[in-house]
Design an enzyme around this catalytic site. Sequence first.
Site, PDB file in Angstrom:
ATOM      1  N   SER A 224       0.831  -1.209   0.000  1.00  0.00           N
ATOM      2  CA  SER A 224       0.000   0.000   0.000  1.00  0.00           C
ATOM      3  C   SER A 224       0.860   1.251   0.000  1.00  0.00           C
ATOM      4  CB  SER A 224      -0.855  -0.010   1.272  1.00  0.00           C
ATOM      5  OG  SER A 224      -1.400   1.258   1.501  1.00  0.00           O
TER       6      SER A 224
ATOM      7  N   TYR B 160      -2.184  -0.242  10.188  1.00  0.00           N
ATOM      8  CA  TYR B 160      -2.399  -0.823   8.848  1.00  0.00           C
ATOM      9  C   TYR B 160      -1.092  -0.755   8.048  1.00  0.00           C
ATOM     10  CZ  TYR B 160      -3.879  -1.025   3.929  1.00  0.00           C
ATOM     11  OH  TYR B 160      -3.980  -1.331   2.589  1.00  0.00           O
TER      12      TYR B 160
HETATM   13  N1  LIG Z   1      -8.446  -0.030  -2.475  1.00  0.00           N
HETATM   14  C1  LIG Z   1      -7.354   0.671  -2.217  1.00  0.00           C
HETATM   15  O1  LIG Z   1      -7.321   1.890  -2.392  1.00  0.00           O
HETATM   16  C2  LIG Z   1      -6.092  -0.002  -1.721  1.00  0.00           C
HETATM   17  C3  LIG Z   1      -4.953   0.807  -1.528  1.00  0.00           C
HETATM   18  C4  LIG Z   1      -3.776   0.211  -1.078  1.00  0.00           C
HETATM   19  C5  LIG Z   1      -3.733  -1.148  -0.856  1.00  0.00           C
HETATM   20  N2  LIG Z   1      -4.838  -1.909  -1.024  1.00  0.00           N
HETATM   21  C6  LIG Z   1      -4.742  -3.342  -0.770  1.00  0.00           C
HETATM   22  O2  LIG Z   1      -5.269  -4.039  -1.891  1.00  0.00           O
HETATM   23  C7  LIG Z   1      -5.872  -5.252  -1.467  1.00  0.00           C
HETATM   24  C8  LIG Z   1      -7.304  -5.324  -1.958  1.00  0.00           C
HETATM   25  O3  LIG Z   1      -8.020  -4.232  -1.413  1.00  0.00           O
HETATM   26  P1  LIG Z   1      -9.533  -3.910  -1.751  1.00  0.00           P
HETATM   27  O4  LIG Z   1      -9.660  -2.451  -1.833  1.00  0.00           O
HETATM   28  O5  LIG Z   1      -9.988  -4.768  -2.848  1.00  0.00           O
HETATM   29  O6  LIG Z   1     -10.209  -4.353  -0.353  1.00  0.00           O
HETATM   30  P2  LIG Z   1     -11.456  -5.309  -0.059  1.00  0.00           P
HETATM   31  O7  LIG Z   1     -11.663  -5.236   1.420  1.00  0.00           O
HETATM   32  O8  LIG Z   1     -12.598  -4.974  -0.950  1.00  0.00           O
HETATM   33  O9  LIG Z   1     -10.901  -6.745  -0.458  1.00  0.00           O
HETATM   34  C9  LIG Z   1     -10.228  -7.599   0.429  1.00  0.00           C
HETATM   35  C10 LIG Z   1     -10.936  -8.945   0.417  1.00  0.00           C
HETATM   36  O10 LIG Z   1     -10.214  -9.814   1.284  1.00  0.00           O
HETATM   37  C11 LIG Z   1     -11.133 -10.547   2.052  1.00  0.00           C
HETATM   38  N3  LIG Z   1     -10.508 -10.905   3.331  1.00  0.00           N
HETATM   39  C12 LIG Z   1     -10.201 -10.069   4.361  1.00  0.00           C
HETATM   40  N4  LIG Z   1      -9.661 -10.766   5.370  1.00  0.00           N
HETATM   41  C13 LIG Z   1      -9.606 -12.061   4.976  1.00  0.00           C
HETATM   42  C14 LIG Z   1      -9.157 -13.257   5.588  1.00  0.00           C
HETATM   43  N5  LIG Z   1      -8.647 -13.252   6.827  1.00  0.00           N
HETATM   44  N6  LIG Z   1      -9.265 -14.429   4.900  1.00  0.00           N
HETATM   45  C15 LIG Z   1      -9.785 -14.444   3.647  1.00  0.00           C
HETATM   46  N7  LIG Z   1     -10.244 -13.323   3.014  1.00  0.00           N
HETATM   47  C16 LIG Z   1     -10.152 -12.158   3.678  1.00  0.00           C
HETATM   48  C17 LIG Z   1     -12.327  -9.637   2.259  1.00  0.00           C
HETATM   49  O11 LIG Z   1     -13.523 -10.365   2.515  1.00  0.00           O
HETATM   50  C18 LIG Z   1     -12.374  -8.887   0.930  1.00  0.00           C
HETATM   51  O12 LIG Z   1     -13.268  -9.495   0.027  1.00  0.00           O
HETATM   52  C19 LIG Z   1      -5.730  -5.278   0.048  1.00  0.00           C
HETATM   53  O13 LIG Z   1      -4.569  -6.026   0.365  1.00  0.00           O
HETATM   54  C20 LIG Z   1      -5.538  -3.835   0.423  1.00  0.00           C
HETATM   55  O14 LIG Z   1      -4.835  -3.697   1.636  1.00  0.00           O
HETATM   56  C21 LIG Z   1      -6.031  -1.358  -1.463  1.00  0.00           C
END
Ligand SMILES: NC(=O)c1ccc[n+]([C@@H]2O[C@H](COP(=O)([O-])OP(=O)(O)OC[C@H]3O[C@@H](n4cnc5c(N)ncnc54)[C@H](O)[C@@H]3O)[C@@H](O)[C@H]2O)c1
Length: 322
Positions: free
Chosen positions: A127, A152
């Site tokens: 991130s 985080y």
């Molecule tokens: N969206 C953003 O702006 C952003 C920015 C930086 C990093 N990220 C990273 O990108 C990745 C995806 O993010 P996103 O925005 O799609 O978030 P999101 O929360 O929509 O997707 C994460 C998914 O992981 C699943 N999950 C969470 N904990 C779990 C566990 N213990 N076991 C199995 N499944 C689990 C959740 O149910 C969810 O469907 C993440 O690693 C997040 O930290 C996202």
Amino acid sequence: MKILVTGGAGFIGSHVVKKLIGLGHKVVVVDNFNNYYEPRLKRDRVKIFLRGLKFKVYEIDIADYKKLERIFKKEKFDKIIHLAAQAGVRYSLENPFVYAETNIVGTLNLLELARHYKVKDFIYASSSSVYGNNKNLPFKESDRVDEPISLYAATKKSTELLAYTYHHLFGINTVGLRFFTVYGPWGRPDMALFKFTKNIIEGKEIEVYGQGAMDRDFTYIDDIVAGIIGTLKVKSGYEIFNLGNSRPEKLMKMIGLIEKNVGKKAKIKMLPMQAGDVRKTYADIKKAKKQLGYQPRINLEEGIRRFVEWYREYYEQKTRSN
Ligand SMILES: NC(=O)c1ccc[n+]([C@@H]2O[C@H](COP(=O)([O-])OP(=O)(O)OC[C@H]3O[C@@H](n4cnc5c(N)ncnc54)[C@H](O)[C@@H]3O)[C@@H](O)[C@H]2O)c1
């Protein structure tokens, strides 16, 4: 290839699944559909957004090594795209333990299984938050990221460290992707764009932190997906890439664009900066351009238009079916 996508029911994950299947890959999803935000949206991503596509879904927690191992035994993965995480900066101040469980223990489980079941390629989400209050702009992959200002961010930095160790000890190729404020259709309800759009449509007040004086390098989902797909070809060793738009925008501009697309004025409540938040994010994307052929294409005007269009369609249809 057969690819494991963790977090495949999530915002970014579901878009990645769609693209991978379109490219002819076999996809297996692991997601626990937890209730950090409305699980129905996660189920609808699978049921509606990914309708008609063939892929397997295992509903398990990545912190559960035994259950995860059964899947690795049964399926033979060529690559892992690890996107499951407990996301969100603010919630990490309230519930730090779930971040440690999912982001650290869960990632360690996947790396261990990659090691034992000989999956050589491990692509994972880091991130932009690892940069904290980095003073060098734009943020470069080579900048020091030793001072995370939220739990985080500390767990995301930890995943990069674990990836390095597994690369060093067991020769796993790891690619860490530092995403910058990803947005678009099927997006996350805990993020500002989603919350603001909802409240403006419903005529409710929006809470704007940092007195609105924040800049974010908003990156459209399709651009992020293209960047992730670009990593499939990289023979990496150990790599980290920024995936951002490299064009920071003012939070107030984002609000103005929502107002324009919704056709209503926002009722704004200005609040001070929240603990853990950073003032500005700005990605240097030269490395991703050169090695992944990454090139963001969608600007904020077009991206917000598409988001508001999706939001209305999805929630108006839901209201009708309730
Ligand atoms: N969206 C953003 O702006 C952003 C920015 C930086 C990093 N990220 C990273 O990108 C990745 C995806 O993010 P996103 O925005 O799609 O978030 P999101 O929360 O929509 O997707 C994460 C998914 O992981 C699943 N999950 C969470 N904990 C779990 C566990 N213990 N076991 C199995 N499944 C689990 C959740 O149910 C969810 O469907 C993440 O690693 C997040 O930290 C996202």
